[in-house]
Design a protein around this motif. Structure first.
Motif, mmCIF file in Angstrom:
data_model
loop_
_atom_site.group_PDB
_atom_site.id
_atom_site.type_symbol
_atom_site.label_atom_id
_atom_site.label_comp_id
_atom_site.label_asym_id
_atom_site.label_seq_id
_atom_site.Cartn_x
_atom_site.Cartn_y
_atom_site.Cartn_z
ATOM 1 N N ARG A 179 7.462 25.046 -9.798
ATOM 2 C CA ARG A 179 8.236 23.984 -10.470
ATOM 3 C C ARG A 179 7.887 22.615 -9.884
ATOM 4 O O ARG A 179 7.785 21.623 -10.609
ATOM 5 N N GLU A 180 7.689 22.569 -8.573
ATOM 6 C CA GLU A 180 7.331 21.305 -7.928
ATOM 7 C C GLU A 180 5.918 20.863 -8.301
ATOM 8 O O GLU A 180 5.605 19.669 -8.284
ATOM 9 N N GLU A 181 5.048 21.813 -8.649
ATOM 10 C CA GLU A 181 3.670 21.508 -9.025
ATOM 11 C C GLU A 181 3.573 20.823 -10.385
ATOM 12 O O GLU A 181 2.583 20.155 -10.684
ATOM 13 N N LEU A 182 4.601 20.996 -11.219
ATOM 14 C CA LEU A 182 4.519 20.509 -12.598
ATOM 15 C C LEU A 182 4.200 19.020 -12.654
ATOM 16 O O LEU A 182 3.275 18.593 -13.356
ATOM 17 N N ALA A 183 4.979 18.210 -11.951
ATOM 18 C CA ALA A 183 4.822 16.755 -12.030
ATOM 19 C C ALA A 183 3.432 16.328 -11.588
ATOM 20 O O ALA A 183 2.805 15.456 -12.219
ATOM 21 N N ASP A 184 2.904 16.929 -10.512
ATOM 22 C CA ASP A 184 1.576 16.551 -10.007
ATOM 23 C C ASP A 184 0.480 16.855 -11.024
ATOM 24 O O ASP A 184 -0.573 16.208 -11.018
ATOM 25 N N ARG A 185 0.727 17.816 -11.897
ATOM 26 C CA ARG A 185 -0.276 18.202 -12.888
ATOM 27 C C ARG A 185 -0.021 17.585 -14.266
ATOM 28 O O ARG A 185 -0.667 17.945 -15.246
ATOM 29 N N GLY A 186 0.979 16.701 -14.347
ATOM 30 C CA GLY A 186 1.279 16.077 -15.627
ATOM 31 C C GLY A 186 1.920 17.026 -16.615
ATOM 32 O O GLY A 186 1.810 16.862 -17.828
ATOM 33 N N LEU A 187 2.634 18.030 -16.101
ATOM 34 C CA LEU A 187 3.269 19.042 -16.948
ATOM 35 C C LEU A 187 4.786 18.922 -16.873
ATOM 36 O O LEU A 187 5.334 18.380 -15.911
ATOM 37 N N VAL A 188 5.462 19.470 -17.881
ATOM 38 C CA VAL A 188 6.925 19.565 -17.844
ATOM 39 C C VAL A 188 7.391 21.015 -17.865
ATOM 40 O O VAL A 188 8.569 21.291 -17.632
ATOM 41 N N ALA A 189 6.466 21.942 -18.151
ATOM 42 C CA ALA A 189 6.847 23.358 -18.187
ATOM 43 C C ALA A 189 5.606 24.221 -18.016
ATOM 44 O O ALA A 189 4.468 23.766 -18.224
ATOM 45 N N SER A 220 -5.911 29.172 -25.121
ATOM 46 C CA SER A 220 -6.958 28.723 -24.193
ATOM 47 C C SER A 220 -6.882 27.224 -23.947
ATOM 48 O O SER A 220 -7.178 26.742 -22.838
ATOM 49 N N GLU A 221 -6.460 26.453 -24.961
ATOM 50 C CA GLU A 221 -6.399 24.997 -24.818
ATOM 51 C C GLU A 221 -5.358 24.554 -23.783
ATOM 52 O O GLU A 221 -5.484 23.478 -23.194
ATOM 53 N N GLN A 222 -4.301 25.349 -23.600
ATOM 54 C CA GLN A 222 -3.245 24.989 -22.661
ATOM 55 C C GLN A 222 -3.275 25.819 -21.378
ATOM 56 O O GLN A 222 -2.372 25.723 -20.555
ATOM 57 N N GLU A 223 -4.308 26.631 -21.216
ATOM 58 C CA GLU A 223 -4.331 27.527 -20.069
ATOM 59 C C GLU A 223 -4.514 26.740 -18.762
ATOM 60 O O GLU A 223 -5.385 25.889 -18.639
ATOM 61 N N VAL A 224 -3.654 27.047 -17.814
ATOM 62 C CA VAL A 224 -3.632 26.376 -16.511
ATOM 63 C C VAL A 224 -3.507 27.445 -15.437
ATOM 64 O O VAL A 224 -2.792 28.434 -15.613
ATOM 65 N N SER A 225 -4.190 27.247 -14.315
ATOM 66 C CA SER A 225 -4.057 28.160 -13.178
ATOM 67 C C SER A 225 -3.483 27.407 -11.992
ATOM 68 O O SER A 225 -3.879 26.274 -11.714
ATOM 69 N N ARG A 241 3.310 16.569 -20.405
ATOM 70 C CA ARG A 241 4.292 15.528 -20.689
ATOM 71 C C ARG A 241 4.080 15.000 -22.102
ATOM 72 O O ARG A 241 2.997 15.083 -22.662
ATOM 73 N N GLY A 242 5.132 14.399 -22.647
ATOM 74 C CA GLY A 242 5.027 13.824 -23.978
ATOM 75 C C GLY A 242 5.870 14.571 -24.982
ATOM 76 O O GLY A 242 6.918 15.130 -24.648
ATOM 77 N N VAL A 243 5.400 14.610 -26.217
ATOM 78 C CA VAL A 243 6.130 15.243 -27.311
ATOM 79 C C VAL A 243 5.410 16.529 -27.701
ATOM 80 O O VAL A 243 4.253 16.498 -28.129
ATOM 81 N N THR A 244 6.103 17.644 -27.532
ATOM 82 C CA THR A 244 5.545 18.957 -27.874
ATOM 83 C C THR A 244 6.383 19.578 -28.982
ATOM 84 O O THR A 244 7.607 19.675 -28.859
ATOM 85 N N LEU A 245 5.709 19.994 -30.051
ATOM 86 C CA LEU A 245 6.374 20.686 -31.147
ATOM 87 C C LEU A 245 6.049 22.167 -31.061
ATOM 88 O O LEU A 245 4.916 22.548 -30.740
ATOM 89 N N VAL A 246 7.036 23.003 -31.353
ATOM 90 C CA VAL A 246 6.849 24.455 -31.431
ATOM 91 C C VAL A 246 7.202 24.865 -32.851
ATOM 92 O O VAL A 246 8.375 24.853 -33.241
#
Length: 564
Positions: A179-189, A220-225, A241-246
């Protein structure tokens, strides 16, 4: 300190007497391997059970300090021991002894306390009776035979499955690191591959059996390790981060994914299926909430120019509509410093989410007070750094505003961002942006002391997960969807009691008031909420700042003033 023979002697003496004679048990007893503290004895057989504590030294428990060397490890260890004690009660067929019952989330609780000196379990015991006459022999069996067996099997390291205990601690610690890694990687989830998102049933939060569920696989486009300290490399879907639609058809897993992300603010037990599903710790689920009260919230960014000149910069209502309640929920979430909004089209007010081109032509903007969410979602991201994950199935007008578009098909996610942008260019929307003024900073609100002042006879208590009764005023928390445990609700009630005793400080905003309370808890432990002074602190679990603010905001006696 009295000994086990003293306890046995007292039970024999009061056997057959009226139930109130059980009060003679109050005090501390050295039972050899542990100390039994009888803190509070129930007044009759039908009252809440008696509160007791079991305390044993680390020299006997044998828990190494590395298992509780930081806060996360301590919380995980205490959670594991609580579950072990609960299991010991069940395995022994002992229904009279109880302890707080954890769910799938690992929460900080008052049920168990581990320090370098001792282990303490805070339990309840239903002291037995026939009618209202004491059953002393049965009580002796519970306290002097059954309870020592439970302690031996659940609180001593040599009796525990050490590998499972370490796994519990390490999986919890890994989730926190992730969870702490998210911000450093520009992610929210983040949603790990092979996660099991569906639950067993509508009334069970346990995972659906693997032979029936479809494991999650990241596009594959969103795959992160991510490299975690204990689990090694974990791969899954990173939500930027930003606007994500599901998007996707009905029953294809959109809301299931969102529900998993809602719960991703908490750590989960091994085997839950959502161990590597995490999101920004401040995330808030936003929904319409017809009928809720609102106190002096500035909802002008979404609603203005109401009929009869009602001031929406200081909006109050005892019975808010779907759109005004959703606007208030967003502004209150921002006030509580949320950086991620989670929305589902199904639980949103349609007119709040969008006005299409045809409706704009029929109802002119000067006759429509609502600035729909579609016109603010990009601004929230670019100007305020607040991301949005939105589940939708009925409005493609959001396509041109999205940074990422995912489509769920049979519970499998696909990245369709390029296709969505192509469609947005191919089928140009006829709607016009309806923003009158740009977003401004959130207006902080200062709770007034009189809001929390109660009469001498007024009490604060809870009714299950979703209700707190403050005097005669009920706080409805049924729509606060990230409140997951009744013990969190009990903590909210304790905080209201604390506010009633101490009041809110002048010039201190709601956000600052809650921050100060949480800082006290961080420094003194969750026991501080109960005024714990060497006695049973009750069944409580730590809620987040966002749920605490949500509870205060739904208190109908809340009086605030805006701070310029």
């Amino acid at each position: 300190m009295r000994q086990s023979d003293d306890l046995r002697s007292t039970l024999k003496r009061i056997d057959g007497k009226g139930y109130k004679a059980y009060k003679d048990l109050q005090g501390d007893y050295d039972l050899g391997g542990f100390v039994l503290h009888v803190d509070n004895v129930q007044s009759d057989p039908y009252a809440p059970p008696s509160k007791m504590r079991v305390s044993l030294p680390q020299s006997r428990a044998g828990l190494p300090e590395e298992m509780f060397s930081n806060r996360i490890r301590r919380v995980a260890l205490e959670d594991y021991l609580t579950r072990c004690f609960l299991r010991a009660c069940s395995n022994g067929g002992q229904r009279d002894v109880g302890i707080d019952r954890p769910g799938q989330e690992i929460l900080e609780r008052t049920a168990m306390r581990v320090t370098a000196e001792r282990v303490e379990a805070r339990i309840t015991v239903g002291l037995p009776a026939k009618g209202r006459s004491i059953l002393g022999r049965k009580a002796e069996q519970i306290l002097l035979r059954d309870l020592p067996e439970m302690v031996d099997s659940s609180l001593i390291l040599s009796s525990l499955e050490r590998d499972r205990l370490w796994q519990h601690i390490q999986v919890c610690e890994d989730q926190d690191v992730l969870r702490e890694e998210l911000a450093d990687r520009g992610l929210v989830a983040f949603v790990g591959n092979d996660a099991i998102l569906p639950r067993k049933s509508g009334v069970s939060d346990a995972p659906m059996p693997r032979d029936k569920a479809i494991p999650f696989v990241a596009p594959s486009e969103q795959e992160v390790s991510v490299e975690l300290p204990h689990s090694g490399t974990v791969t899954g879907m990173g939500v930027p981060r930003g606007v994500t639609l599901v998007a996707g058809g009905g029953y294809h897993g959109k809301s299931t994914l969102l529900k998993a992300l809602e719960r991703g603010v908490y750590n989960h037990v091994p085997g839950d299926g959502r161990e590597y599903v995490v999101c920004d710790a401040s995330a808030v689920k936003i929904r319409a909430e017809d009928g809720r009260c609102v106190s002096q919230v500035n909802i002008e960014p979404f609603i203005s120019d109401l009929p009869f000149g009602e001031d929406t910069s200081r909006f109050s209502s005892d019975n808010a509509s779907g759109s005004t309640s959703q606007a208030a929920n967003i502004m209150e979430a921002l006030e509580a410093e949320s950086r991620l909004l989670l929305l589902d089209e199904d639980t949103s007010a349609t007119n709040f989410m969008i006005r299409d081109g045809r409706m704009q032509h029929l109802v002119a903007k000067e006759d429509e007070p609502i600035t729909p969410f579609i016109d603010r979602v990009r601004e929230l991201s670019s100007e305020m750094g607040v991301s949005t994950i939105l589940v939708l199935g009925g409005s493609g007008d959001y396509f041109e505003l999205a940074d990422t578009v995912l489509m769920l098909k049979e519970y499998r996610p696909f990245d369709v961002t390029a296709r969505a942008r192509e469609l947005a260019q191919m089928y140009v929307t006829q709607r016009r942006t309806e923003i009158k003024e740009p977003l401004k900073e959130v207006t902080p609100r200062v709770p007034l002391r009189k809001s929390f002042q109660l009469g001498e006879r007024d009490k604060i208590k809870t009714k299950g997960l979703t209700s707190v009764l403050v005097g005669r005023t009920a706080i409805d928390l049924s729509q606060v969807e990230q409140l997951v445990d009744e013990s969190q609700t009990r903590s909210i009630a304790a905080i209201f009691k604390k506010l009633g005793q101490e009041g809110a400080k002048e010039e201190t905003s709601l956000s600052e008031t809650v921050d100060a309370l949480l800082e006290t808890i961080r420094e003194q432990g969750l026991d501080a909420l109960s005024g714990f002074r060497g006695k049973h602190p009750g069944y409580m679990a730590l809620p987040r700042k966002q749920e605490l603010c949500a509870a205060v905001n739904r208190y109908r006696n809340l009086r605030v003033r805006q701070r310029e």
